[in-house]
Scaffold this motif. Structure first.
Motif, PDB file in Angstrom:
ATOM      1  N   PRO A 133       4.328  -6.439  -4.650  1.00  0.00           N
ATOM      2  CA  PRO A 133       5.662  -7.031  -4.412  1.00  0.00           C
ATOM      3  C   PRO A 133       6.801  -6.074  -4.744  1.00  0.00           C
ATOM      4  O   PRO A 133       7.841  -6.083  -4.079  1.00  0.00           O
ATOM      5  N   LEU A 134       6.591  -5.198  -5.740  1.00  0.00           N
ATOM      6  CA  LEU A 134       7.643  -4.217  -6.085  1.00  0.00           C
ATOM      7  C   LEU A 134       7.812  -3.193  -4.964  1.00  0.00           C
ATOM      8  O   LEU A 134       8.927  -2.786  -4.628  1.00  0.00           O
ATOM      9  N   LEU A 135       6.663  -2.801  -4.356  1.00  0.00           N
ATOM     10  CA  LEU A 135       6.734  -1.856  -3.224  1.00  0.00           C
ATOM     11  C   LEU A 135       7.504  -2.505  -2.078  1.00  0.00           C
ATOM     12  O   LEU A 135       8.350  -1.868  -1.428  1.00  0.00           O
ATOM     13  N   LEU A 136       7.208  -3.789  -1.855  1.00  0.00           N
ATOM     14  CA  LEU A 136       7.858  -4.495  -0.744  1.00  0.00           C
ATOM     15  C   LEU A 136       9.369  -4.622  -0.957  1.00  0.00           C
ATOM     16  O   LEU A 136      10.150  -4.494  -0.015  1.00  0.00           O
ATOM     17  N   ASP A 137       9.758  -4.855  -2.230  1.00  0.00           N
ATOM     18  CA  ASP A 137      11.198  -4.983  -2.516  1.00  0.00           C
ATOM     19  C   ASP A 137      11.936  -3.719  -2.090  1.00  0.00           C
ATOM     20  O   ASP A 137      12.986  -3.781  -1.455  1.00  0.00           O
ATOM     21  N   LYS A 138      11.360  -2.563  -2.450  1.00  0.00           N
ATOM     22  CA  LYS A 138      12.012  -1.283  -2.106  1.00  0.00           C
ATOM     23  C   LYS A 138      12.013  -1.080  -0.588  1.00  0.00           C
ATOM     24  O   LYS A 138      12.969  -0.559  -0.026  1.00  0.00           O
ATOM     25  N   TRP A 139      10.921  -1.491   0.066  1.00  0.00           N
ATOM     26  CA  TRP A 139      10.835  -1.366   1.535  1.00  0.00           C
ATOM     27  C   TRP A 139      11.953  -2.179   2.183  1.00  0.00           C
ATOM     28  O   TRP A 139      12.618  -1.724   3.110  1.00  0.00           O
ATOM     29  N   ARG A 140      12.160  -3.376   1.626  1.00  0.00           N
ATOM     30  CA  ARG A 140      13.206  -4.224   2.213  1.00  0.00           C
ATOM     31  C   ARG A 140      14.598  -3.682   1.944  1.00  0.00           C
ATOM     32  O   ARG A 140      15.538  -3.991   2.639  1.00  0.00           O
ATOM     33  N   GLU A 141      14.706  -2.827   0.916  1.00  0.00           N
ATOM     34  CA  GLU A 141      16.003  -2.167   0.675  1.00  0.00           C
ATOM     35  C   GLU A 141      16.249  -1.064   1.703  1.00  0.00           C
ATOM     36  O   GLU A 141      17.326  -0.492   1.759  1.00  0.00           O
ATOM     37  N   GLY A 142      15.205  -0.702   2.469  1.00  0.00           N
ATOM     38  CA  GLY A 142      15.400   0.285   3.536  1.00  0.00           C
ATOM     39  C   GLY A 142      14.634   1.582   3.352  1.00  0.00           C
ATOM     40  O   GLY A 142      14.752   2.490   4.164  1.00  0.00           O
ATOM     41  N   TYR A 143      13.861   1.715   2.261  1.00  0.00           N
ATOM     42  CA  TYR A 143      13.061   2.939   2.090  1.00  0.00           C
ATOM     43  C   TYR A 143      11.855   2.897   3.021  1.00  0.00           C
ATOM     44  O   TYR A 143      11.213   1.850   3.154  1.00  0.00           O
ATOM     45  N   GLU A 144      11.545   4.038   3.642  1.00  0.00           N
ATOM     46  CA  GLU A 144      10.390   4.056   4.558  1.00  0.00           C
ATOM     47  C   GLU A 144       9.086   4.329   3.829  1.00  0.00           C
ATOM     48  O   GLU A 144       8.007   3.997   4.310  1.00  0.00           O
ATOM     49  N   VAL A 145       9.186   4.979   2.669  1.00  0.00           N
ATOM     50  CA  VAL A 145       7.987   5.220   1.846  1.00  0.00           C
ATOM     51  C   VAL A 145       8.301   4.743   0.438  1.00  0.00           C
ATOM     52  O   VAL A 145       9.379   5.027  -0.084  1.00  0.00           O
ATOM     53  N   VAL A 146       7.389   3.991  -0.161  1.00  0.00           N
ATOM     54  CA  VAL A 146       7.549   3.620  -1.570  1.00  0.00           C
ATOM     55  C   VAL A 146       6.271   4.047  -2.279  1.00  0.00           C
ATOM     56  O   VAL A 146       5.201   3.486  -2.030  1.00  0.00           O
ATOM     57  N   VAL A 147       6.382   5.067  -3.147  1.00  0.00           N
ATOM     58  CA  VAL A 147       5.181   5.551  -3.832  1.00  0.00           C
ATOM     59  C   VAL A 147       5.041   4.859  -5.183  1.00  0.00           C
ATOM     60  O   VAL A 147       6.027   4.488  -5.807  1.00  0.00           O
TER      61      VAL A 147
END
Ligand code: UDP
Ligand code: MG
Length: 343
Positions: A117-131
């Motif tokens: 869910p933390l990765l998804l939050d960053k993705w929804r902020e607009g990041y294309e990669v969340v490591v």
């Protein structure tokens, strides 16, 4: 239902890419833990599918997956024809994924599902990669931690593309990133390096690495050593080029030593002793030359593997829950690329 800001549709579909090799005991706990974490996200318009890549398991992994699929239709199984290694298995998973984003994840729960869910939050902020970065690696042995840290330092010192330390394959990648990765034609695939090479806007989420839930690590010291060699040779030609400088320095030193010997002989006459220094310098130079040839061999071996253009993996069958497309004929999903393909 509200429209999803990412793709303009009502839901986003995320694929979990799970390479498995002899993991019969880990599949059950993995599915329980991930479903508990991910099913609530349905309310937010996020759906999941599980793409398991059976990487030539010799235990009951395939049976366990087929059993699980009966009650969980979101499972897709890609059964490879033999063990191709985790990097190739992940490539197979990314090739098979058609969704909005993908998350490669280990089945042993060392990559905790509650980070998703933390990765998804960053993705929804607009990041294309969340490591996902391992902030706490205390579950790894001291030897593994220290050799890993040495590897990251050396790699980033000499490689053309830096890889972030303590970041494994566990990460979220947007569709655009998956498409970019699929354009990279190399057969010998060091995924961490390729992930970094494609770039894109990247966010970092930290987590503590958990101990393995069941079974044993598939990466022995020898396999890790080879992975490290793969990483360095794939992204740096410094080990090849450094020999020009080593050779030049040794030649300059020898020239100086030669001059010194001539001057000494002119002043003090011929000196016979010198057996020890002769032997030491011969052995030293022989060793240096062999290392140089060995490194040439490392690169040449990789050039040879690339030039053969064999597919990265072979799919024996793909097992999907729908009865009509249960079996895909052998060879049909083999990945082949033309040598002229550019990135
Ligand atoms: N794996 C694989 N093929 C292999 C070796 C490993 O698909 O040849 C999978 C394995 O089943 C697991 C993941 O890669 O899901 C990570 O492996 P492991 O936990 O053994 O590595 P470690 O965490 O010790 O680095
Ligand atoms: Mg593991």
């Amino acid at each position: 239902m509200s429209t999803n800001p990412i793709n303009g549709r009502s839901t986003s579909v995320i694929s979990l890419i799970i390479p498995v090799h002899n993991e019969e005991a880990a599949i059950g706990p993995f599915l329980d833990a991930t479903r508990a974490e991910l099913d609530p996200l349905h309310a937010e318009g996020i759906e999941f599918e599980f793409i398991f890549i059976n990487d030539g398991s010799r235990d009951r992994t395939a049976d366990r997956l087929i059993e699980a699929q009966r009650s969980e239709p979101r499972i897709r199984i890609i059964d490879l024809s033999r063990n191709f290694g985790k990097e190739a298995a992940m490539t197979a998973g990314l090739d098979a994924c058609r969704s909005d984003a993908a998350i490669p994840i280990d089945v042993d729960l060392q990559d905790p599902p509650n980070v998703i869910p933390l990765l998804l939050d960053k993705w929804r902020e607009g990041y294309e990669v969340v490591v996902a970065k391992r902030s706490d690696r205390s579950s790894d042995s001291f030897l593994k931690r220290s050799t890993a840290s040495m590897f990251y330092r050396l790699h980033n010192l000499i490689a053309s593309q830096e890889i972030p330390p303590d970041v494994g394959d566990f990460r979220l990648m947007d569709r655009q990133v998956i498409d970019a990765l699929r354009q990279l034609p190399e057969r010998r695939r060091f995924m961490k390096g390729l992930f970094a090479w494609v770039g894109f806007r990247t966010a970092v989420v930290e987590y503590a690495r958990e101990p393995r839930v069941a079974g044993q690590s598939k990466f022995s010291g020898w396999r890790l050593w080879n992975l490290a060699l793969e990483g360095i040779t794939s992204f740096s030609s410094v080990p090849l080029e450094i020999w020009t400088y080593v050779g030049a320095s040794i030649s300059a030193l020898s020239f100086g030593y030669g001059l010194l010997t001539i001057i000494k002989t002119l002043y003090f006459g011929v000196e016979v002793p010198g057996y020890a220094s002769l032997l030491v310098s011969m052995l030293f130079l022989g060793g240096v030359q062999l290392i140089g040839i060995g490194i040439l061999g490392q690169y040449l071996g990789r050039v040879y593997a690339e030039i053969k253009q064999r597919p990265i993996y072979i799919v024996r069958r793909e097992i999907s829950p729908q009865p009509q497309d249960n079996l895909v004929p052998i060879g049909q999903r083999t990945r082949r690329r033309r040598s002229t393909r550019s990135v």
